[in-house]
Design a protein around this motif. Structure first.
Motif, PDB file in Angstrom:
ATOM      1  N   LYS A 134       5.387  -6.745  -5.687  1.00  0.00           N
ATOM      2  CA  LYS A 134       5.961  -5.426  -5.956  1.00  0.00           C
ATOM      3  C   LYS A 134       5.213  -4.691  -7.068  1.00  0.00           C
ATOM      4  N   THR A 135       4.393  -5.418  -7.812  1.00  0.00           N
ATOM      5  CA  THR A 135       3.676  -4.793  -8.931  1.00  0.00           C
ATOM      6  C   THR A 135       2.274  -4.341  -8.530  1.00  0.00           C
ATOM      7  N   TYR A 136       1.922  -4.442  -7.267  1.00  0.00           N
ATOM      8  CA  TYR A 136       0.573  -4.165  -6.777  1.00  0.00           C
ATOM      9  C   TYR A 136       0.014  -2.853  -7.331  1.00  0.00           C
ATOM     10  N   VAL A 143       0.833  -1.206   0.000  1.00  0.00           N
ATOM     11  CA  VAL A 143       0.000   0.000   0.000  1.00  0.00           C
ATOM     12  C   VAL A 143       0.866   1.254   0.000  1.00  0.00           C
ATOM     13  N   HIS A 144       1.940   1.228   0.775  1.00  0.00           N
ATOM     14  CA  HIS A 144       2.843   2.384   0.816  1.00  0.00           C
ATOM     15  C   HIS A 144       3.473   2.636  -0.546  1.00  0.00           C
ATOM     16  N   ASP A 145       3.955   1.584  -1.177  1.00  0.00           N
ATOM     17  CA  ASP A 145       4.639   1.746  -2.461  1.00  0.00           C
ATOM     18  C   ASP A 145       3.667   2.176  -3.560  1.00  0.00           C
ATOM     19  N   ALA A 146       2.458   1.630  -3.530  1.00  0.00           N
ATOM     20  CA  ALA A 146       1.475   1.969  -4.562  1.00  0.00           C
ATOM     21  C   ALA A 146       0.764   3.289  -4.279  1.00  0.00           C
ATOM     22  N   GLN A 147       0.772   3.690  -2.977  1.00  0.00           N
ATOM     23  CA  GLN A 147      -0.027   4.834  -2.516  1.00  0.00           C
ATOM     24  C   GLN A 147      -1.505   4.654  -2.864  1.00  0.00           C
ATOM     25  N   LEU A 148      -1.922   3.406  -2.787  1.00  0.00           N
ATOM     26  CA  LEU A 148      -3.314   3.005  -3.009  1.00  0.00           C
ATOM     27  C   LEU A 148      -3.594   1.769  -2.153  1.00  0.00           C
ATOM     28  N   HIS A 194      -9.731   3.197   6.321  1.00  0.00           N
ATOM     29  CA  HIS A 194     -10.405   2.298   5.380  1.00  0.00           C
ATOM     30  C   HIS A 194      -9.671   2.319   4.041  1.00  0.00           C
ATOM     31  N   HIS A 195      -9.366   3.528   3.574  1.00  0.00           N
ATOM     32  CA  HIS A 195      -8.612   3.665   2.323  1.00  0.00           C
ATOM     33  C   HIS A 195      -7.458   4.658   2.473  1.00  0.00           C
ATOM     34  N   GLY A 196      -6.950   4.810   3.694  1.00  0.00           N
ATOM     35  CA  GLY A 196      -5.798   5.690   3.903  1.00  0.00           C
ATOM     36  C   GLY A 196      -4.520   5.051   3.404  1.00  0.00           C
ATOM     37  N   VAL A 197      -3.559   5.881   3.057  1.00  0.00           N
ATOM     38  CA  VAL A 197      -2.240   5.379   2.650  1.00  0.00           C
ATOM     39  C   VAL A 197      -1.175   6.082   3.484  1.00  0.00           C
ATOM     40  N   PRO A 198      -0.116   5.370   3.865  1.00  0.00           N
ATOM     41  CA  PRO A 198       0.877   5.942   4.769  1.00  0.00           C
ATOM     42  C   PRO A 198       1.918   6.788   4.043  1.00  0.00           C
ATOM     43  N   ASN A 199       2.351   7.841   4.742  1.00  0.00           N
ATOM     44  CA  ASN A 199       3.539   8.560   4.280  1.00  0.00           C
ATOM     45  C   ASN A 199       4.773   7.829   4.809  1.00  0.00           C
ATOM     46  N   ALA A 200       5.940   8.357   4.514  1.00  0.00           N
ATOM     47  CA  ALA A 200       7.180   7.663   4.883  1.00  0.00           C
ATOM     48  C   ALA A 200       7.302   7.508   6.392  1.00  0.00           C
ATOM     49  N   GLU A 201       6.968   8.545   7.139  1.00  0.00           N
ATOM     50  CA  GLU A 201       7.082   8.474   8.599  1.00  0.00           C
ATOM     51  C   GLU A 201       6.112   7.440   9.180  1.00  0.00           C
ATOM     52  N   SER A 208      -0.453  -4.820 -14.104  1.00  0.00           N
ATOM     53  CA  SER A 208      -0.192  -5.809 -13.057  1.00  0.00           C
ATOM     54  C   SER A 208      -1.331  -6.818 -12.982  1.00  0.00           C
ATOM     55  N   LYS A 209      -0.997  -8.053 -12.589  1.00  0.00           N
ATOM     56  CA  LYS A 209      -2.012  -9.059 -12.318  1.00  0.00           C
ATOM     57  C   LYS A 209      -2.694  -8.809 -10.966  1.00  0.00           C
ATOM     58  N   LEU A 210      -2.085  -7.959 -10.153  1.00  0.00           N
ATOM     59  CA  LEU A 210      -2.586  -7.687  -8.815  1.00  0.00           C
ATOM     60  C   LEU A 210      -3.351  -6.366  -8.821  1.00  0.00           C
ATOM     61  N   ASN A 211      -4.594  -6.445  -9.299  1.00  0.00           N
ATOM     62  CA  ASN A 211      -5.452  -5.271  -9.394  1.00  0.00           C
ATOM     63  C   ASN A 211      -5.934  -4.822  -8.021  1.00  0.00           C
ATOM     64  N   GLY A 212      -6.622  -3.691  -8.007  1.00  0.00           N
ATOM     65  CA  GLY A 212      -7.225  -3.209  -6.775  1.00  0.00           C
ATOM     66  C   GLY A 212      -8.318  -4.122  -6.263  1.00  0.00           C
ATOM     67  N   HIS A 213      -8.941  -4.897  -7.160  1.00  0.00           N
ATOM     68  CA  HIS A 213      -9.897  -5.926  -6.783  1.00  0.00           C
ATOM     69  C   HIS A 213      -9.453  -7.234  -7.445  1.00  0.00           C
ATOM     70  N   PRO A 214      -9.664  -8.372  -6.786  1.00  0.00           N
ATOM     71  CA  PRO A 214      -9.136  -9.642  -7.317  1.00  0.00           C
ATOM     72  C   PRO A 214      -9.847 -10.077  -8.596  1.00  0.00           C
ATOM     73  N   ASN A 215      -9.065 -10.607  -9.518  1.00  0.00           N
ATOM     74  CA  ASN A 215      -9.578 -11.032 -10.817  1.00  0.00           C
ATOM     75  C   ASN A 215      -9.087 -12.448 -11.100  1.00  0.00           C
ATOM     76  N   ARG A 216      -9.996 -13.405 -11.186  1.00  0.00           N
ATOM     77  CA  ARG A 216      -9.609 -14.806 -11.371  1.00  0.00           C
ATOM     78  C   ARG A 216      -9.005 -15.070 -12.752  1.00  0.00           C
ATOM     79  N   ASN A 217      -9.203 -14.155 -13.688  1.00  0.00           N
ATOM     80  CA  ASN A 217      -8.600 -14.311 -15.005  1.00  0.00           C
ATOM     81  C   ASN A 217      -7.097 -14.038 -14.985  1.00  0.00           C
ATOM     82  N   TYR A 218      -6.632 -13.377 -13.925  1.00  0.00           N
ATOM     83  CA  TYR A 218      -5.219 -13.006 -13.836  1.00  0.00           C
ATOM     84  C   TYR A 218      -4.446 -13.814 -12.793  1.00  0.00           C
TER      85      TYR A 218
END
Length: 273
Positions: A93-95, A25-30, A256-263, A100-110
């Motif tokens: 790492k590709t989240y 989540v930190h790396d994607a900022q999502l 719920h949908h927050g993303v962390p900063n570096a600290e 990416s195969k790792l979408n924001g919601h899971p997809n059985r086709n990937y």
């Protein structure tokens, strides 16, 4: 494996999942880390203490089925599938990156190990019901598990499925409710009250257990099939904490949908040990 050893193994997997999911989540900022963290102990228990599956044969007919109805909590699901051996850790790492195969919601086709696409809330329980009915009709012995959020139960399709499951006496069907009492923006009881949730499911013909959703030993006991099986579907109401394990996230609807900063990321990594 002795129960104490099993519980320790599951806890280790859950810790790894929390650290890895938060990094994603930190790396994607999502992402949705609060819901990831309330569900991780449940999902880790399913994959590393309860379910029957083979990552080398993800479609084997006798596998147990798991439906992640709260499909926004992909950090929890993807780390579990990775730790279970469905795909290499490098994929994490590709989240949410382009293609990416790792979408924001899971997809059985990937992704191997994903039973059905989820994300629109209220769909996973009805789909899981259909899978459980198919198993009953064909005399199969696989079990079907579905994890919903508690706010998600405000969708009416869940209650149609609950009524049908009770009527059909689906003894190999288990619903786990991630009862963290928070949804996007505010508490579930402020939005559209669910209590008494246990009595509602009993009225629909289910067995019900209310447990601490972060107590791995209790989860193993509740999720394991009893000798002789069950004559009714099982609803496990797992009382959880949104953001469990990170002090500044716990019980905060904003995560719920927050993303962390570096600290914040560094603070979380210090706490997740």
């Amino acid at each position: 494996m002795l129960k104490n050893d099993l519980v320790d193994t599951i806890r280790e997997k859950a810790l790894w999942m929390r650290r890895r999911a938060f990094t994603m989540v930190h790396d994607a900022q999502l992402g949705h880390p609060g819901g990831d963290f309330s569900a991780i102990d449940i999902i880790a228990t399913l994959y590393f203490g309860v379910m029957r599956y083979d990552p080398k044969k993800p479609d084997m007919p006798e596998r147990d089925r798991f439906i992640m109805s709260k499909g926004h909590a992909t950090g929890a699901l993807y780390t579990a599938l990775c730790a279970a051996g469905y795909y290499p850790e490098d994929w994490l790492k590709t989240y949410m990156q382009p293609q990416s195969k790792l979408n924001g919601h899971p997809n059985r086709n990937y992704l191997p190990g994903v039973e059905t696409n989820t994300g629109p809330l209220g769909h996973g329980l009805p789909v899981a019901l259909g899978i459980a009915i198919a198993g009953q009709m064909t005399g199969s012995d696989y079990r079907t598990f579905v994890l919903t959020g508690d706010g998600e139960l405000q969708e009416g399709s869940n209650w149609e499925a609950a009524m049908s499951a009770g009527n059909r006496k689906l003894g190999k069907f288990t619903l786990i409710v991630d009862r963290n009492r928070l949804q996007q923006g505010m508490g579930t009881e402020e939005t559209n009250g669910l209590d008494p949730l246990d009595d509602k499911f009993r009225a629909f013909g289910w067995d019900v257990e209310v447990i601490d959703g972060h107590d791995v030993g209790a989860l193993v006991n509740a999720l394991s099939e009893p000798p002789g099986g069950r004559s009714k579907p099982l609803c496990i109401i797992a009382n959880t904490i949104k953001g469990k394990g990170v002090s500044f996230m716990e019980n905060k609807a904003s995560w719920h949908h927050g993303v962390p900063n570096a600290e914040q990321y560094n603070t979380a990594m210090e706490e997740l040990v």
